[in-house]
Design a protein around this motif. Structure first.
Motif, PDB file in Angstrom:
ATOM      1  N   VAL A   1      91.095 100.972 -55.934  1.00  0.00           N
ATOM      2  CA  VAL A   1      90.105  99.862 -56.054  1.00  0.00           C
ATOM      3  C   VAL A   1      88.617 100.188 -55.678  1.00  0.00           C
ATOM      4  CG1 VAL A   1      91.742  97.970 -55.585  1.00  0.00           C
ATOM      5  CG2 VAL A   1      90.261  98.714 -53.666  1.00  0.00           C
TER       6      VAL A   1
ATOM      7  N   LEU B   1      87.108  92.939 -54.929  1.00  0.00           N
ATOM      8  CA  LEU B   1      87.303  94.405 -55.401  1.00  0.00           C
ATOM      9  C   LEU B   1      87.738  94.159 -56.744  1.00  0.00           C
ATOM     10  CD1 LEU B   1      89.974  95.233 -52.433  1.00  0.00           C
ATOM     11  CD2 LEU B   1      87.494  95.900 -52.621  1.00  0.00           C
ATOM     12  N   ARG B   2      87.391  95.362 -57.390  1.00  0.00           N
ATOM     13  CA  ARG B   2      87.863  95.638 -58.923  1.00  0.00           C
ATOM     14  C   ARG B   2      89.071  96.784 -58.877  1.00  0.00           C
ATOM     15  NH1 ARG B   2      83.429  97.089 -60.778  1.00  0.00           N
ATOM     16  NH2 ARG B   2      82.870  95.173 -61.891  1.00  0.00           N
ATOM     17  N   THR B   3      90.098  96.360 -59.567  1.00  0.00           N
ATOM     18  CA  THR B   3      91.252  97.495 -59.376  1.00  0.00           C
ATOM     19  C   THR B   3      91.159  98.485 -60.582  1.00  0.00           C
ATOM     20  OG1 THR B   3      92.677  96.378 -61.078  1.00  0.00           O
ATOM     21  CG2 THR B   3      93.028  95.708 -58.782  1.00  0.00           C
TER      22      THR B   3
ATOM     23  N   SER C   1      96.442  94.268 -62.359  1.00  0.00           N
ATOM     24  CA  SER C   1      95.118  94.573 -62.258  1.00  0.00           C
ATOM     25  C   SER C   1      94.188  93.395 -62.646  1.00  0.00           C
ATOM     26  CB  SER C   1      95.216  96.044 -63.203  1.00  0.00           C
ATOM     27  OG  SER C   1      95.386  95.636 -64.562  1.00  0.00           O
TER      28      SER C   1
END
Length: 250
Positions: free
Chosen positions: A240, A129-131, A209
């Motif tokens: 996310v 996941l990318r915040t 993050s």
């Protein structure tokens, strides 16, 4: 489900550095009034906990920081992402944006240029996941004199994964009205994470993050993607987007 909103400010958009409450107000002011009242006053319940089950990203775009005024002045189009597992919320916010054609952020107005909808589907028991907004994990504790205080945790702390898992289980139970599937959720940071301190209506909130790898039951990973990772989601934390899922190589 994720909604990617592109906005064109009517004039140059100048926001305070800590603007989460302005975006939150815009969300409540855009969705159906009855849904807004339900989410604001009640939400989805799991025991003593209540969840709004939506979250939003930071405002993204080119900007200049004014240290004297403690503001951010955006130039050109800006973008905002919202996510929720609640179809009624996603439909209501999309209809509201498209019907009104603009939103208000503090004293500024921005025209809705485009709304794009995407469903990230978790396949398997691992996801990267990318915040899009900082992830918050915290616990409320008591001092020796009985006063409460909030302790914030970061990925890698012994209690971090447990707090994230417990939060996801409660969200799942609140939304589906049944117990979450068994299985442990583990969070591992990928690369360097940035600590963010956000002032939300006078309260300093600490989040992180960057990229995070989650392993665990698919259903709980899906809840993290749609409903937000960690706590304080409706205040603009834990939004996310999925990078890869399942058996894909990270």
């Amino acid at each position: 489900m994720h909604l990617f909103i592109t906005l064109t400010p009517q004039k140059e958009l100048e926001l305070p550095v800590h603007y989460n409450h302005l975006v939150q107000a815009a969300v409540y002011g855009t969705i159906d009034p009855e849904l807004a009242v339900f989410l604001h006053d009640k939400g989805y319940e799991s025991g003593s906990r209540r969840f709004k089950l939506f979250t939003f990203s930071r405002v993204s775009g080119r900007f200049e920081a004014n240290r004297d005024k403690n503001t951010l002045r955006f130039t050109g189009d800006v973008s905002l992402t919202l996510s929720s597992p609640v179809n009624d919320f996603c439909q209501s916010i999309a209809n509201g944006f498209l019907t009104r054609g603009q939103i208000r952020l503090g004293s500024h107005f921005a025209e809705v240029k485009a709304v794009t909808v995407r469903q990230f589907t978790v396949r398997g028991e691992k996801v990267l996941l990318r915040t899009l907004s900082p992830v918050v994990a915290y616990s409320t504790m008591r001092r020796l004199d009985g006063r409460k205080y909030t302790c914030y945790f970061q990925p890698g702390d012994p209690d971090y994964s447990g707090l994230i898992e417990n939060n996801l289980r409660k969200k799942y139970q609140a939304f589906f009205n049944r117990e979450a599937p068994p299985g442990e959720v583990k969070v591992r940071k990928t690369g360097n994470l940035k600590m963010n301190l956000v002032n939300y209506k006078g309260t300093i909130i600490k989040g992180y993050s960057g990229l995070m790898e989650l392993t665990g039951p698919t259903e709980l990973l899906q809840m993290a993607v749609d409903g937000g990772l960690g706590g304080k989601n409706a205040q603009g934390f834990g939004c996310v987007e999925m990078v890869v899922s399942g058996n894909e190589q990270f």
